[in-house]
Design a protein around this motif. Structure first.
Motif, PDB file in Angstrom:
ATOM      1  N   LEU A  30      48.607  29.847 108.458  1.00 49.21           N
ATOM      2  CA  LEU A  30      48.953  28.438 108.321  1.00 49.21           C
ATOM      3  C   LEU A  30      49.120  28.075 106.855  1.00 49.21           C
ATOM      4  O   LEU A  30      48.465  28.650 105.973  1.00 49.21           O
ATOM      5  N   ASP A  31      49.965  27.094 106.597  1.00 53.84           N
ATOM      6  CA  ASP A  31      50.217  26.662 105.225  1.00 53.84           C
ATOM      7  C   ASP A  31      49.449  25.397 104.856  1.00 53.84           C
ATOM      8  O   ASP A  31      49.424  25.014 103.680  1.00 53.84           O
ATOM      9  N   GLY A  32      48.858  24.759 105.840  1.00 54.63           N
ATOM     10  CA  GLY A  32      48.117  23.536 105.555  1.00 54.63           C
ATOM     11  C   GLY A  32      47.417  23.019 106.794  1.00 54.63           C
ATOM     12  O   GLY A  32      47.597  23.531 107.914  1.00 54.63           O
ATOM     13  N   PHE A  33      46.601  21.982 106.596  1.00 49.88           N
ATOM     14  CA  PHE A  33      45.837  21.396 107.708  1.00 49.88           C
ATOM     15  C   PHE A  33      45.608  19.923 107.409  1.00 49.88           C
ATOM     16  O   PHE A  33      45.415  19.513 106.264  1.00 49.88           O
ATOM     17  N   ILE A  34      45.646  19.094 108.476  1.00 46.97           N
ATOM     18  CA  ILE A  34      45.405  17.655 108.371  1.00 46.97           C
ATOM     19  C   ILE A  34      43.980  17.359 108.830  1.00 46.97           C
ATOM     20  O   ILE A  34      43.574  17.796 109.912  1.00 46.97           O
ATOM     21  N   SER A  62      35.710   4.373 106.122  1.00 42.28           N
ATOM     22  CA  SER A  62      35.892   4.382 107.573  1.00 42.28           C
ATOM     23  C   SER A  62      37.322   4.680 107.993  1.00 42.28           C
ATOM     24  O   SER A  62      37.603   4.782 109.191  1.00 42.28           O
ATOM     25  N   ALA A  63      38.233   4.808 107.047  1.00 39.17           N
ATOM     26  CA  ALA A  63      39.624   5.140 107.368  1.00 39.17           C
ATOM     27  C   ALA A  63      40.178   6.020 106.261  1.00 39.17           C
ATOM     28  O   ALA A  63      40.081   5.679 105.082  1.00 39.17           O
ATOM     29  N   GLY A  64      40.756   7.145 106.645  1.00 42.50           N
ATOM     30  CA  GLY A  64      41.327   8.040 105.652  1.00 42.50           C
ATOM     31  C   GLY A  64      41.819   9.318 106.288  1.00 42.50           C
ATOM     32  O   GLY A  64      41.486   9.630 107.440  1.00 42.50           O
ATOM     33  N   VAL A  65      42.618  10.069 105.556  1.00 42.00           N
ATOM     34  CA  VAL A  65      43.171  11.337 106.008  1.00 42.00           C
ATOM     35  C   VAL A  65      43.281  12.245 104.787  1.00 42.00           C
ATOM     36  O   VAL A  65      43.600  11.781 103.681  1.00 42.00           O
ATOM     37  N   ALA A  66      43.035  13.525 104.988  1.00 45.42           N
ATOM     38  CA  ALA A  66      43.309  14.509 103.943  1.00 45.42           C
ATOM     39  C   ALA A  66      44.359  15.489 104.457  1.00 45.42           C
ATOM     40  O   ALA A  66      44.376  15.829 105.652  1.00 45.42           O
ATOM     41  N   ILE A  67      45.229  15.923 103.571  1.00 51.20           N
ATOM     42  CA  ILE A  67      46.144  17.023 103.855  1.00 51.20           C
ATOM     43  C   ILE A  67      45.888  18.092 102.799  1.00 51.20           C
ATOM     44  O   ILE A  67      45.988  17.818 101.592  1.00 51.20           O
ATOM     45  N   VAL A  68      45.523  19.277 103.256  1.00 53.60           N
ATOM     46  CA  VAL A  68      45.235  20.389 102.353  1.00 53.60           C
ATOM     47  C   VAL A  68      46.309  21.447 102.529  1.00 53.60           C
ATOM     48  O   VAL A  68      46.526  21.957 103.638  1.00 53.60           O
ATOM     49  N   LEU A  69      47.012  21.750 101.443  1.00 48.67           N
ATOM     50  CA  LEU A  69      48.006  22.819 101.416  1.00 48.67           C
ATOM     51  C   LEU A  69      47.494  23.949 100.520  1.00 48.67           C
ATOM     52  O   LEU A  69      46.449  23.812  99.873  1.00 48.67           O
ATOM     53  N   PHE A  74      45.510  16.272  99.182  1.00 55.94           N
ATOM     54  CA  PHE A  74      45.742  14.840  99.070  1.00 55.94           C
ATOM     55  C   PHE A  74      44.774  14.094  99.982  1.00 55.94           C
ATOM     56  O   PHE A  74      44.460  14.553 101.081  1.00 55.94           O
ATOM     57  N   VAL A  75      44.320  12.927  99.514  1.00 58.87           N
ATOM     58  CA  VAL A  75      43.511  12.024 100.336  1.00 58.87           C
ATOM     59  C   VAL A  75      44.251  10.700 100.432  1.00 58.87           C
ATOM     60  O   VAL A  75      44.632  10.112  99.405  1.00 58.87           O
ATOM     61  N   PHE A  76      44.457  10.226 101.655  1.00 56.84           N
ATOM     62  CA  PHE A  76      45.163   8.978 101.925  1.00 56.84           C
ATOM     63  C   PHE A  76      44.139   7.906 102.303  1.00 56.84           C
ATOM     64  O   PHE A  76      43.350   8.102 103.234  1.00 56.84           O
ATOM     65  N   VAL A  77      44.148   6.770 101.594  1.00 53.94           N
ATOM     66  CA  VAL A  77      43.242   5.660 101.903  1.00 53.94           C
ATOM     67  C   VAL A  77      44.028   4.353 101.832  1.00 53.94           C
ATOM     68  O   VAL A  77      45.100   4.287 101.238  1.00 53.94           O
ATOM     69  N   ASP A  78      43.466   3.304 102.445  1.00 55.21           N
ATOM     70  CA  ASP A  78      44.122   1.999 102.375  1.00 55.21           C
ATOM     71  C   ASP A  78      43.528   1.170 101.240  1.00 55.21           C
ATOM     72  O   ASP A  78      42.677   1.643 100.471  1.00 55.21           O
ATOM     73  N   GLY A  79      43.986  -0.088 101.119  1.00 57.09           N
ATOM     74  CA  GLY A  79      43.622  -0.930  99.990  1.00 57.09           C
ATOM     75  C   GLY A  79      42.146  -1.218  99.855  1.00 57.09           C
ATOM     76  O   GLY A  79      41.672  -1.563  98.763  1.00 57.09           O
ATOM     77  N   ARG A  80      41.382  -1.095 100.935  1.00 58.76           N
ATOM     78  CA  ARG A  80      39.952  -1.350 100.862  1.00 58.76           C
ATOM     79  C   ARG A  80      39.216  -0.313 100.029  1.00 58.76           C
ATOM     80  O   ARG A  80      38.115  -0.555  99.527  1.00 58.76           O
ATOM     81  N   TYR A  81      39.819   0.886  99.915  1.00 59.14           N
ATOM     82  CA  TYR A  81      39.065   2.013  99.362  1.00 59.14           C
ATOM     83  C   TYR A  81      39.681   2.599  98.097  1.00 59.14           C
ATOM     84  O   TYR A  81      39.299   3.685  97.670  1.00 59.14           O
TER      85      TYR A  81
END
Length: 609
Positions: A30-34, A62-69, A74-81
């Motif tokens: 695999l090249d990456g994982f969410i 309480s809300a976020g996503v990481a994508i590792v290649l 990368f870490v994705f967060v919204d305006g609260r964080y």
């Protein structure tokens, strides 16, 4: 204590753990994982076993996503964080992306290499999420690969076991309706959707439907599990029996077959093989369930969770319970604010306030024979610059005193068996600046505008949201969060589908409870948020009007700090609303107070002429 003050996140974990994940991915082609911040139920609060994003990155929001290649992460967060994430993750390992402006599906279209194989756990992503991610991957010639085992679980050596907190029956006096009657309603709704079955994946829907509560996740009384409801009434609940005492097991057995959680996949596959039409909510149900149905010859019926709207529109018993809960909670908050007013600047810290407030709620609950079951979320106790971090969580490492000339933001809530509360007040420590007072008043104007709104049937949360922002917008100001979220009845403090926000598309129906919480945040200096809970009222006529109108009833009962007001910025109507609200606060919680606290409340709630 219901709240821990341990460090919320550790940036140092990122580098070694990402290295382990990359090795696993390489070994498995695999090249990456969410890595989403999610469990199989897509809940806001997850059990320690499911804190995969925090374990991997250090980020605890309480809300976020990481994508590792292989060569980037990368870490994705919204305006609260946006501030919090930079303190909690290793910025040499992770780049920060916006979960709103550049969500993973959009990011993939622009950044995922052609022919890349991006893995994901199909239990941790909804049907709708995977549809969007797959479309983006295909557009760039990449492949989204569902995995049978989560690689984070494979490298997490001391991963906690699944929770086994005891479940208990929620009394009809607070639920307002027997579970058997709810099940009849839901079975009819399933048939009306053209389905033979529906899978309840949200534990709040499981709890509401069967009138049970539990303790498997922090701050929300949930027993983690699933249910498969049938239009013909032959229902099944997938719940570990070790959570059930004899009484609870006998109770549930009368309503549904009780099966082990590990049986769910085979059960759904067998239904599908028999030709079942199975309703899944694309915004809530895991992609794995869709695959099980379609791969085994069944038909997926895309339909909202049948319990979601009935759960959101509270019945008379639930409304009466939440009113009672807010009277008790208002008295507890008044005791805290009175105590805080007596403390000299620099003499008390953020943790001391949280501890004192929890004790005030505990004592008030005992005095009224309605014990505090838990806080409804980790209290936000932010002094000075910490108040500008929208979802700040105090820890021993970050704890600071409330200093002279600062603002202190306190956002807290409680779980009682008859209701769930959530309240925010911002108070000055010493003497506030004129800018602070001006912006506090603008925020209060927004809260009042929402509170006083009248609106016709069909109005959405998005239609109400500008009312809260208008005064701020006129000064070139705004806030980067929604104005209001739904609230459950001794359930999740953040409950859908209703919300007041730019993205709030759900119609506001009588019986829905929402928060009303505009704010303003000046990074590095201070934050202001004011929050009451409000109930959508049944439509009634206005004199001279042509149509019946909905409105809001304010449930929260605690004064606003008059030292922060610029009364010259308030209209006569706004002053009248504030005076009437304070008179009601005094009338409803005053009899629960005495001595110094009652004298403080009488002063805090005095009319403004």
């Amino acid at each position: 204590m219901f709240q821990s003050f341990e460090s919320a996140g550790d940036p140092s974990v990122g580098k070694p753990r990402v290295a382990l994940l990359r090795q696993w991915l390489s070994d498995n082609g695999l090249d990456g994982f969410i890595v989403p911040r999610a469990d199989e139920h897509q809940g806001e609060y997850v059990a320690p076993r499911s804190e995969r994003l925090k374990w991997l990155t250090g980020f605890s929001g309480s809300a976020g996503v990481a994508i590792v290649l292989a060569g980037s992460a990368f870490v994705f967060v919204d305006g609260r964080y946006t501030l919090q994430v930079r303190d909690q993750v290793d910025l040499d390992v992770f780049a920060i992306e916006s979960l709103v402006d550049n969500p993973p599906a959009a990011w993939i279209r622009e950044n995922l290499p052609k022919s890349a194989r991006l893995g994901f756990d199909p239990w941790l992503h909804t049907v709708g999420d995977v549809k969007a991610l797959t479309a983006s991957a295909e557009k760039v010639g990449a492949t989204l690969v569902p995995l049978s085992r989560n690689p984070v679980d494979a490298i997490w050596q001391d991963q906690p076991e699944p929770p086994l907190a005891p479940a208990h029956i929620h009394p009809e006096a607070y639920a307002g309706e027997l579970a058997k009657d709810k099940l009849k309603r839901l079975a009819s709704a399933i048939a009306a959707d053209g389905a033979t079955h529906a899978v309840l994946t949200d534990p709040s829907s499981l709890a509401w439907t069967f009138n049970i509560r539990g303790g498997d996740v922090p701050h929300t009384p949930l027993a983690l599990g699933f249910a498969v409801l049938a239009a013909d009434g032959r229902h099944a609940v997938f719940l570990d029996k070790r959570k059930l005492g004899r009484t609870e097991e006998a109770y549930l057995t009368q309503l549904a077959a009780i099966r082990a959680p590990g049986d769910l996949e085979n059960f759904v596959a067998d239904l599908a093989a028999s030709g079942a039409r199975i309703a899944l909510d694309p915004a809530l149900a895991a992609e794995r369930l869709r695959a099980l149905v379609e791969d085994n010859g069944g038909t997926v019926v895309s339909a909202p969770d049948p319990a979601r709207l009935p759960r959101a529109t509270k019945n008379s018993a639930e409304v009466a319970g939440t009113r009672a809960a807010h009277r008790r909670d208002g008295a507890a908050v008044a005791k805290l604010l009175c105590w805080l007013d007596r403390q000299a600047p620099g003499s008390v810290d953020e943790i001391a306030v949280v501890t004192r407030l929890e004790e005030s709620r505990r004592i008030t609950g005992e005095e009224t024979q309605m014990p505090l079951r838990d806080v409804s979320f980790a209290t936000i106790s932010g002094s000075g610059p910490h108040g500008a971090i929208m979802h700040y969580r105090v820890s021993h490492a970050t704890n600071r005193v409330l200093g002279e000339g600062e603002l202190f933001l306190l956002d807290s809530g409680a779980q009682y068996e008859d209701g769930t509360t959530d309240i925010t007040r911002t108070v000055p420590v010493g003497t506030p600046t004129e800018e602070m007072r001006e912006r506090y008043t603008l925020v209060l104007k927004g809260l009042i505008a929402v509170s006083a709104a009248r609106f016709p049937a069909g109005t959405r949360g998005a239609d109400i949201d500008p009312l809260a922002r208008s005064a701020l917008w006129k000064r070139g100001l705004d806030y980067a969060h929604g104005t209001g979220h739904g609230v459950g009845s001794y359930l999740a403090v953040h409950e859908g589908p209703q919300r007041i926000a730019k993205t709030g598309v759900e119609k506001l129906l009588a019986g829905m409870i929402l928060s009303n919480e505009p704010g303003y945040y000046k990074p590095g200096q201070y934050g202001i948020r004011l929050e009451n809970l409000i109930l959508v009222t049944r439509p009634d006529g206005l004199a001279g009007g042509d149509i019946a109108m909905h409105g809001f009833e304010t449930l929260t009962l605690a004064p606003f700090d008059q030292r922060m007001l610029r009364t010259d910025l308030l209209t006569r109507e706004e002053l009248d609303w504030l005076n009437a609200y304070h008179a009601r606060v005094l009338a409803e919680i005053g009899p629960m107070l005495d001595g110094e606290t009652l004298a403080w409340l009488e002063k805090a709630a005095k009319p403004i002429v």
